[in-house]
Design an enzyme around this catalytic site. Structure first.
Site, short mmCIF file in Angstrom:
data_model
loop_
_atom_site.label_atom_id
_atom_site.label_comp_id
_atom_site.label_asym_id
_atom_site.label_seq_id
_atom_site.Cartn_x
_atom_site.Cartn_y
_atom_site.Cartn_z
N ASN A 186 66.75 58.00 13.50
CA ASN A 186 66.05 59.07 12.78
C ASN A 186 66.56 59.20 11.35
OD1 ASN A 186 64.89 59.41 15.23
ND2 ASN A 186 66.03 61.25 15.78
N CYS A 188 63.96 56.75 -11.78
CA CYS A 188 65.40 56.50 -11.96
C CYS A 188 65.82 56.97 -13.35
CB CYS A 188 65.67 55.01 -11.79
SG CYS A 188 67.37 54.56 -12.08
N HIS A 218 68.35 53.68 10.08
CA HIS A 218 67.13 53.54 9.26
C HIS A 218 67.16 54.37 7.99
CE1 HIS A 218 64.84 52.10 13.12
NE2 HIS A 218 65.66 51.20 12.63
#
Ligand code: OAD
Ligand code: ZN
Length: 245
Positions: free
Chosen positions: A104, A148, A121
């Site tokens: 999760n 960014c 993940h």
């Protein structure tokens, strides 16, 4: 296997164990109101994974991908850890559970106070620059596509997408925990996503007992020594009572 006929056995096995590890999937957060991926009403019945959760999709339509992640972030932000997350956290504090390996990205295990959480993940609250690889945690849900600060590229959620490799260090840590485990409790995963699904097999090959907690049959059910066919919160509450710690 039926839990009531196995009560004494499960209690014994758990209390004698030295190193319990949990492997969790979307099902543990279902009772917090976060939709699972597969089965009826699952996320992957409404969206095609390759159109949302892949780098190609992100390159082609970063706006669509971000919209989807923002929608999920909103759901996750409203969600609270449930009884199952809290019991695992308590078991860690009491020294019964050594680590949680989770698929999760919702951060609810940490929200419940669990410390040793291995996120296979990634985490939905972290973003990564695909160009310069810088990472940061978001303090709020973005209103626009985030960029960014260093190189101006569109940032991506720091989660693992289809076709991508898992972080090798994280995976090595998970495999190591799997080897050390004498019990692995598999909670709320369909067990069909590799390499996560391989993790309980490693434990089993090293002699561990597998306990599956899931209201439905899964790809891992055949390997399980004990199966509790109930929701995570109910099963873990029963186990918690049974072992009485
Ligand atoms: P799935 O959606 O494949 O499976 C969820 C499992 O939870 C099913 O086996 C359900 O029966 C079970 N379940 C449902 N409600 C439950 C409850 N209250 N208590 C316990 N179990 C319950 O989710 P995952 O197995 O986590 O990957 O999926 C694995 C990966 O596939 C995800 O991490 C995601 C997805 O594509 C990436 O995004 C890389
Ligand atoms: Zn950058």
């Amino acid at each position: 296997m039926n839990m009531s006929s196995e009560k004494v056995n499960i209690r014994d096995i758990i209390l004698k164990s030295k190193y319990i590890v949990a492997l969790t999937g979307a099902g543990i957060s279902a009772e917090s109101g976060i939709p699972i991926f597969r089965e009826k009403n699952g996320l992957w019945t409404k969206y095609k994974p390759e159109e949302i959760a892949s780098y190609e999709a992100f390159k082609r339509h970063p706006d669509i991908v971000w919209q989807w992640y923002i929608m999920r972030m909103k759901k996750i932000k409203k969600a609270k850890p449930n009884k199952a997350h809290h019991i695992l956290s308590k078991w860690e504090t009491r020294g019964i559970l050594k680590s949680i390996i989770t698929q999760n990205v919702d951060g609810l295990h940490q929200g419940a106070g669990s410390k040793n959480v291995i996120e296979l993940h990634g985490n939905i609250w972290r973003v990564k620059c695909p160009e310069c690889n810088s990472r940061k945690f978001l303090d709020k849900i973005p209103r626009y596509i985030p960029r960014c600060k260093d190189c101006g590229s569109i940032l991506r959620p720091d989660v693992v997408w289809f076709g991508e490799q898992l972080d090798p260090e994280i995976l090595a840590t998970a495999y190591n925990e799997a080897k050390k485990a004498d019990i692995m409790i598999i909670i709320g995963t369909s067990g069909i996503v590799y390499p996560a699904t391989y993790i309980p097999i490693i434990s089993k090959n090293e002699g561990a007992k597998l306990i599956e907690i899931n209201p439905n049959d899964t790809a891992l059910s055949n390997y399980a020594d004990i199966i509790i066919r109930e929701k995570a919160s109910i099963s873990l509450s029963k186990l918690d009572k049974l072992i009485g710690i």
